[in-house]
Design an enzyme around this catalytic site. Structure first.
Site, PDB file in Angstrom:
ATOM      1  N   GLU A  80       0.845  -1.152  -0.014  1.00 24.73           N
ATOM      2  CA  GLU A  80       0.035   0.014  -0.081  1.00 24.73           C
ATOM      3  C   GLU A  80       0.836   1.351   0.188  1.00 24.73           C
ATOM      4  OE1 GLU A  80      -3.657   2.053   2.794  1.00 24.73           O
ATOM      5  OE2 GLU A  80      -2.227   0.502   3.345  1.00 24.73           O
TER       6      GLU A  80
ATOM      7  N   GLU B 153      -9.414   9.297   5.981  1.00 22.91           N
ATOM      8  CA  GLU B 153      -9.555   8.085   7.176  1.00 22.91           C
ATOM      9  C   GLU B 153      -9.871   9.095   8.178  1.00 22.91           C
ATOM     10  OE1 GLU B 153      -6.489   4.562   6.157  1.00 22.91           O
ATOM     11  OE2 GLU B 153      -5.628   6.433   7.037  1.00 22.91           O
TER      12      GLU B 153
END
Length: 388
Positions: A150, A233
């Site tokens: 990621e 997030e």
């Protein structure tokens, strides 16, 4: 593309996930769509998927989806800043847990990608959050499950949160300077690029970041790009945060043939070595080797620069050395590297076999260590000892 947490060992672990996808609409949104379902999705422009992706909590989160993006309109609950966030509402191109965006050409092998022109616009509200642009890669063409790599690009962060792992220095990618972090969340490896100040809008080439982690030894050209995602997030709050526009295209073709010669610059001081004053004996010519390493937990990357200090050109080179502490190389770039026990042999590849007098060639590798990462010893170039 966020995933369930297995363990929380670092502050602000940003993990990905859910294996469940609920489709709210299978056709492009013509008017605003409100999604409150935990894993609800819709498509926009017949090309991208917008997901609510409330993977870290069962409390309600609602997003409003327009024809160009989305915004968070309701956010319940909160999460401790030394743990994982509540969710990852986002828009993406590619595949996420079998839900692939319409007409996507992903997964696609990195070696088959020539450019990834991308543009995104963020709007920022209140709360504790990061504006995270995610790039996912895997050794296999995965359309489901956890990818192994990621890349997180932090356009903005608010509150006492930080990326997974630890800072490994600074680097310049796509014309900007970033604080670079590296670690693992227990399910996948993560390299994060944190902007020193908020970025509201940016057009850039995603392939620049893919190439940067490749030069750091995190992937190879045989890996697959599986998705490109832009979102937030949140740990608490977040109403008003949104992506007002998002566009990306993965262009297939042959990338530039000249690979990076060394991992990107970091703030760690390089190893310095004095010049050779007396050429070493033997028929391979005089040489000097410089070695630098970046270590984390039980892993590391190493960069080697070999300089021809003789008066003769080296045509084809083999560099030998030994690891003193049981290190094991797992992959390499700019050289073919083999290992037998502690002995390592690095051979030139097709494009870097010549070293003119006074010139250098560089290569790198990634490996594991058992807690001690001592520098290699016994450097030899074509059988002749080198200084180091």
């Amino acid at each position: 593309m966020k995933r369930p947490i297995r363990a929380l060992a670092a502050i602000g672990l940003f993990i990905a996930g859910t294996a469940t996808v609920i489709t709210v609409a299978a056709t492009p949104a013509q008017a605003d769509v409100r999604i409150c379902e935990q894993y609800g999705t819709t498509t926009i422009q017949g090309r991208y998927v917008v997901q609510n992706n409330r993977w870290g909590s069962n409390a309600e989160q609602c997003i409003n989806v327009t024809d160009t993006g989305f915004s968070i309109v309701s956010q319940q609950g909160s999460a401790a800043t030394n743990g994982a966030p509540l969710s990852y509402p986002s828009v993406y191109f590619g595949c996420h847990y079998t839900n692939c965006s319409p007409g996507t050409n992903l997964p696609l092998q990195v070696s088959q990608i020539s450019a990834i022109p991308t543009s995104i616009n963020y709007t920022y509200g209140s709360g504790t959050y990061n504006a995270s642009f995610d790039i996912w890669l895997d050794p296999t063409p995965r359309r489901d499950g956890v990818n192994q790599m990621e890349i997180m690009i932090w356009f903005n962060r608010q509150g006492s949160i930080q990326p997974i792992g630890s800072s490994v220095g600074t680097g310049t990618v796509a014309g900007r300077t970033w604080d670079v972090w590296r670690g693992s969340n227990g399910s996948n490896n993560v390299i994060s690029y944190v902007a020193p100040s908020p970025i509201n809008s940016w057009s850039f080439n995603v392939l620049d970041f893919v190439n940067d982690i490749r030069s750091r030894g995190a992937i190879t050209n045989s890996w697959y790009l599986t998705s490109i995602q832009g979102g937030f997030e949140p740990w608490n709050g977040g109403v008003g945060n949104g992506v007002t526009s998002f566009s990306t295209t993965v262009n297939q073709g042959t990338p530039p043939t000249t690979p990076p010669t060394s991992p990107p610059t970091t703030t760690r001081p390089p190893v310095t070595t004095p010049p050779v004053t007396t050429p070493p004996p033997g028929g391979g010519g005089a040489c000097r080797v410089a070695y630098t390493a970046n270590s984390w937990n039980n892993g590391f990357t190493g960069n080697v620069t070999v300089t021809n200090t003789s008066s003769s050109t080296v045509n084809g080179w083999t560099l030998g050395f030994s690891f003193p502490s049981g290190q094991q190389i797992t992959n390499s770039w700019n050289a073919t590297v083999t290992q037998s026990g502690s002995s390592v042999t690095a051979r030139n590849v097709g494009y870097n076999g010549t070293i003119a007098p006074g010139a250098s060639q560089s290569f790198g590798f990634q490996g594991t260590h058992g807690g001690t990462n001592g520098a290699p010893t016994g450097w030899t170039l074509n059988g002749t000892a080198c200084s180091s």
